[in-house]
Scaffold this active site. Structure first.
Site, mmCIF file in Angstrom:
data_model
loop_
_atom_site.group_PDB
_atom_site.id
_atom_site.type_symbol
_atom_site.label_atom_id
_atom_site.label_comp_id
_atom_site.label_asym_id
_atom_site.label_seq_id
_atom_site.Cartn_x
_atom_site.Cartn_y
_atom_site.Cartn_z
ATOM 1 N N ALA A 190 0.819 -1.214 0.000
ATOM 2 C CA ALA A 190 0.000 0.000 0.000
ATOM 3 C C ALA A 190 0.855 1.268 0.000
ATOM 4 C CB ALA A 190 -0.923 0.012 1.215
ATOM 5 N N LYS A 191 2.114 1.157 0.389
ATOM 6 C CA LYS A 191 3.066 2.272 0.390
ATOM 7 C C LYS A 191 2.497 3.522 1.053
ATOM 8 C CE LYS A 191 5.513 0.643 -3.741
ATOM 9 N NZ LYS A 191 4.595 -0.458 -4.131
ATOM 10 N N ARG A 192 1.924 3.341 2.223
ATOM 11 C CA ARG A 192 1.314 4.464 2.925
ATOM 12 C C ARG A 192 2.390 5.310 3.604
ATOM 13 N NH1 ARG A 192 -2.851 3.794 -0.165
ATOM 14 N NH2 ARG A 192 -4.560 2.518 0.647
#
Length: 278
Positions: free
Chosen positions: A97-99
């Protein structure tokens, strides 16, 4: 109750199943190649088939959240099922998700993926540290509490990343090196492996930074992006034993046939074992 720490669970999975991560990336073009519609029914069939083929044999499955999110709430519902079914079959699930955010917003992202009561609870999640490593603290704390892990972007396989990641920090270190030093500090003393991993592209050649963070190193770029398992020792050096090579299209293009998906994953896993001496 917290689980056994992610680093320990990952080390065991890598040692028993081989150190391979397969992405679940339902690109519209892949759905078409599988003879599926680029719609919610196609998405569900794609995800379920991939889990059925691979979740009982690969160490890690990595669903790319964006390809589910594009279908709205129905896509998120498919993602929830995918995570639950993959974990039930024995795979560790890394939510890609690379939040990255700050304060209460980062805390909300942490609750989404790292709280055991969340329907999207995963074994680990990818994070971006480029609002400052300290901005990740809510996720780091949530992961430690639940026995989950995080994979923090360090040196990514896209060429554009270099303008930030190779830049020089105020103390003279490369920014990516500074991030890796933070990760190493989080993992200090952990055995057999820390739960804070780094994302380092397998396409990079010599990374020019110290990758010995006592944590796992997710290595995207194998297969369609041009890297091969044989490239891993040259990129990761003495840390190659902690590498989790990630392949997506190189395996997924063999679907929807279950046997072909399994055979492709096994070929990559065998090549990785030879390359890293596992």
């Amino acid at each position: 109750m917290p689980q056994e720490p992610f680093g320990a669970r990952l080390r065991r999975a890598m040692d028993t199943r081989g150190p391979l991560c397969v992405g679940i990336d339902p690109h519209g073009s892949l759905l078409t190649d599988w003879g599926l519609g680029d719609d919610i029914a196609g998405l569900e069939r794609f995800a379920r088939t991939t889990v059925e083929a691979l979740a009982d044999r690969v160490a890690v499955l990595k669903p790319q959240s964006a390809f589910f999110e594009r279908f709205g709430s129905r896509g998120i519902a498919v993602l929830e099922k995918t995570v639950a079914e993959a974990r039930a079959a024995g795979a560790l699930v890394l939510m890609d998700a690379k939040r990255g955010d700050i304060g209460s917003t980062m805390g909300a992202y942490a609750a989404t993926y790292l709280d055991q009561d969340s329907p999207l609870f995963s074994d680990a999640v990818t994070l971006s540290p480029y609002l400052g490593f300290g901005s990740l603290r809510p996720a780091l704390d949530a992961a430690a509490l639940s026995g989950s892990g995080v994979f923090v972007l360090a040196l990514t396989s896209n060429t554009e990343g270099a303008e930030v990641q190779r830049a020089t920090a105020a103390d003279g270190r490369p920014v990516a090196g500074l991030m890796l030093d933070h990760m190493a500090a989080e993992n200090a003393g952990a055995t057999p492996l820390g739960s804070v991993g780094a994302v380092v592209g397998a396409t990079l050649g010599d990374p020019g930074v110290d990758l010995a963070i006592n944590g796992p190193l997710l290595a995207p770029g194998i297969g369609a992006q041009g890297a091969t398992p044989a490239d891993l020792p040259g990129v990761f050096g003495t840390a190659v034993g902690n590498v989790v090579p990630s392949v997506s299209r190189g395996v997924l293009r063999h679907g929807p046939d279950l046997g072909a998906l399994r055979a492709a994953a096994e070929r990559f896993a065998d090549e990785v074992r030879v390359a890293v001496g596992a």
